[in-house]
Enzyme design. Structure first.
Site, PDB file in Angstrom:
ATOM      1  N   TYR A   1      15.589  30.661   6.652  1.00 38.94           N
ATOM      2  CA  TYR A   1      14.425  31.439   7.053  1.00 38.94           C
ATOM      3  C   TYR A   1      14.397  31.622   8.565  1.00 38.94           C
ATOM      4  O   TYR A   1      14.683  30.704   9.335  1.00 38.94           O
ATOM      5  CB  TYR A   1      13.142  30.733   6.618  1.00 38.94           C
TER       6      TYR A   1
ATOM      7  N   CYS B   1      13.973  24.214   3.952  1.00 35.18           N
ATOM      8  CA  CYS B   1      13.142  24.975   3.017  1.00 35.18           C
ATOM      9  C   CYS B   1      12.238  24.023   2.225  1.00 35.18           C
ATOM     10  O   CYS B   1      12.323  22.806   2.355  1.00 35.18           O
ATOM     11  CB  CYS B   1      14.022  25.765   2.056  1.00 35.18           C
ATOM     12  N   MET B   2      11.383  24.583   1.379  1.00 31.42           N
ATOM     13  CA  MET B   2      10.500  23.748   0.587  1.00 31.42           C
ATOM     14  C   MET B   2      11.287  22.832  -0.351  1.00 31.42           C
ATOM     15  O   MET B   2      10.932  21.658  -0.529  1.00 31.42           O
ATOM     16  CB  MET B   2       9.532  24.604  -0.236  1.00 31.42           C
ATOM     17  N   ASP B   3      12.354  23.350  -0.944  1.00 30.20           N
ATOM     18  CA  ASP B   3      13.080  22.607  -1.976  1.00 30.20           C
ATOM     19  C   ASP B   3      14.558  22.393  -1.667  1.00 30.20           C
ATOM     20  O   ASP B   3      15.242  21.700  -2.418  1.00 30.20           O
ATOM     21  CB  ASP B   3      12.998  23.354  -3.319  1.00 30.20           C
TER      22      ASP B   3
ATOM     23  N   ARG C   1       0.984 -11.346   6.529  1.00 34.21           N
ATOM     24  CA  ARG C   1       0.911 -10.121   5.735  1.00 34.21           C
ATOM     25  C   ARG C   1       2.080  -9.221   6.122  1.00 34.21           C
ATOM     26  O   ARG C   1       2.131  -8.722   7.246  1.00 34.21           O
ATOM     27  CB  ARG C   1      -0.386  -9.349   6.002  1.00 34.21           C
TER      28      ARG C   1
ATOM     29  N   LYS D   1       0.834  -1.200   0.000  1.00 36.14           N
ATOM     30  CA  LYS D   1       0.000   0.000   0.000  1.00 36.14           C
ATOM     31  C   LYS D   1       0.872   1.253   0.000  1.00 36.14           C
ATOM     32  O   LYS D   1       2.089   1.194   0.180  1.00 36.14           O
ATOM     33  CB  LYS D   1      -0.931  -0.016   1.215  1.00 36.14           C
TER      34      LYS D   1
ATOM     35  N   HIS E   1      -6.018  -8.085  12.745  1.00 33.17           N
ATOM     36  CA  HIS E   1      -4.785  -7.292  12.721  1.00 33.17           C
ATOM     37  C   HIS E   1      -4.352  -6.977  14.143  1.00 33.17           C
ATOM     38  O   HIS E   1      -5.150  -6.501  14.956  1.00 33.17           O
ATOM     39  CB  HIS E   1      -5.005  -5.993  11.942  1.00 33.17           C
TER      40      HIS E   1
ATOM     41  N   ARG F   1     -10.582  -0.494  14.697  1.00 32.17           N
ATOM     42  CA  ARG F   1     -10.472   0.366  13.510  1.00 32.17           C
ATOM     43  C   ARG F   1     -11.618  -0.012  12.569  1.00 32.17           C
ATOM     44  O   ARG F   1     -12.625   0.675  12.515  1.00 32.17           O
ATOM     45  CB  ARG F   1      -9.098   0.195  12.870  1.00 32.17           C
TER      46      ARG F   1
END
Length: 359
Positions: free
Chosen positions: A251, A297-299, A212, A35, A159, A130
């Site tokens: 920043y 930072c973002m990038d 699993r 998944k 589970h 769940r």
């Protein structure tokens, strides 16, 4: 081919070896849980190597994930572990996708959709709270209703909530409830499964015929095992400069140099899943740990390095020198979260039969 100097490396050979080790350890059939795009490592790549290693079933989170595999040519059995809307069950049936029946209400709605021949596994909630049946009489009626409507109820599962707990108290309690449910139903299922990755190694039971496993395929376990880590993450230095005492970095000017220092910039940031929480944590260059300084930072991210390194120097963010288990512990989280946060922007390189291939 990719052009950004940040990439993940996934060793498919190690994944196959890990699956074979798990199968040998438990002496049961294997359900490969892939998944969340194979925990961020690529669903079809993990699916194919799992099938090659003898996986009897694949398991995913949603119908969308199952259809993604079908659209990529994966023909193996696929179990959807979560809720599928009854309105979508015809799509699952047409694509030979196995659904989870998790409540009597779901069963009653599902049979109205004409699902004769659909493969289903019953989910019994033994303590996770769940999804899943909790009332044994509802479970029995759900099974009977499905069978009376020619639904192929081939499996049942539960589970464990605390498979990473050494004392196994919760696992034992849940197993007792699951045994009670099996005895109450008195039905011969093709598949009975309850153990996840950690339980497969640490909590052995004799009522199931399959396990699993997801993250264990990638070499990660809460326990001491011979599994081999299969995921690494790298970047390269794209800028380096010497700053002087008193200068700030990033920043908010949260980092102030206490002396003249070398600062390198890496092309990875929180949009790649490298969170701001990594500030103050470490990466590795030439077996030397280097600290992330200033805000992520973002990038991009900045690290303090002990000396000048040329542009293009490889930096290990995750791997043999910086295990994901350590990263997760320092971030006060779990390896699952660290892995699945890695975004689509990070290119993937795969190792297969000891050769490197690009996604």
């Amino acid at each position: 081919m990719f052009y950004r100097d940040t990439w993940a490396e996934i060793n498919l050979d190690r994944i196959k070896e890990n699956i074979l080790l798990i199968k040998k350890t438990v002496n049961k059939d294997f359900f490969a849980v892939i998944k969340a795009n194979g925990y961020g490592c690529g669903d079809s790549y993990l699916a194919n190597i799992a099938v090659d290693a003898g996986a009897a079933y694949l398991a995913v989170s949603s119908l969308d994930e199952a259809l993604s595999l079908r659209n990529k040519g994966i023909e193996q059995n696929i179990l959807v572990l979560q809720y599928i809307s009854p309105k979508s069950l015809q799509i699952a049936k047409r694509n030979n996708i196995t659904a989870t029946a998790s409540s009597l209400e779901w069963v009653q709605q599902a049979i109205k959709e004409g699902i004769s021949g659909l493969k289903v596994h019953l989910k019994f909630d033994s303590g996770m709270n769940r999804i899943g049946f909790t009332n044994l009489h509802d479970l029995q009626l759900g099974l009977k209703t499905l069978l009376n409507n020619s639904v192929n109820v081939e499996g049942i599962y539960t589970h464990f909530a605390c498979a990473d707990s050494y004392d196994n108290i919760m696992c034992k309690s849940q197993l007792d409830k699951f045994k009670e449910a099996l005895s109450f139903l008195n039905h011969k299922f093709i598949w009975i499964h309850c153990s996840n990755s950690d339980a497969s190694f640490h909590f052995h039971e004799n009522i199931s015929n399959a396990v699993r496993c997801g993250i264990a395929m990638l070499g990660i376990s809460s326990y001491q095992t011979n599994l081999q880590p299969a995921l690494s993450l790298y970047s390269k230095i794209v800028n380096i400069k010497k700053i002087h005492k008193g200068e700030t970095v990033g920043y908010g000017a949260t980092y102030i140099a206490k002396a003249d220092e070398w600062i390198a910039t890496l092309p990875i940031g929180y949009a790649d899943g490298w969170l701001r929480a990594h500030q103050g944590k470490h990466c590795v260059i030439d077996n030397t740990e280097c600290q992330f300084i200033g805000r992520i930072c973002m990038d991009q991210s900045m690290i303090r390095v002990p000396k000048y390194y040329p542009l293009g120097t490889i930096v290990e963010l995750m791997g043999s020198n910086m295990p994901i288990t350590r990263i997760a512990k320092e971030l006060n989280t779990i390896p699952y979260e660290v892995m699945t946060l890695l975004s689509y922007r990070i290119a993937k390189v795969y190792i297969y039969q000891n050769e490197q291939i690009s996604a």
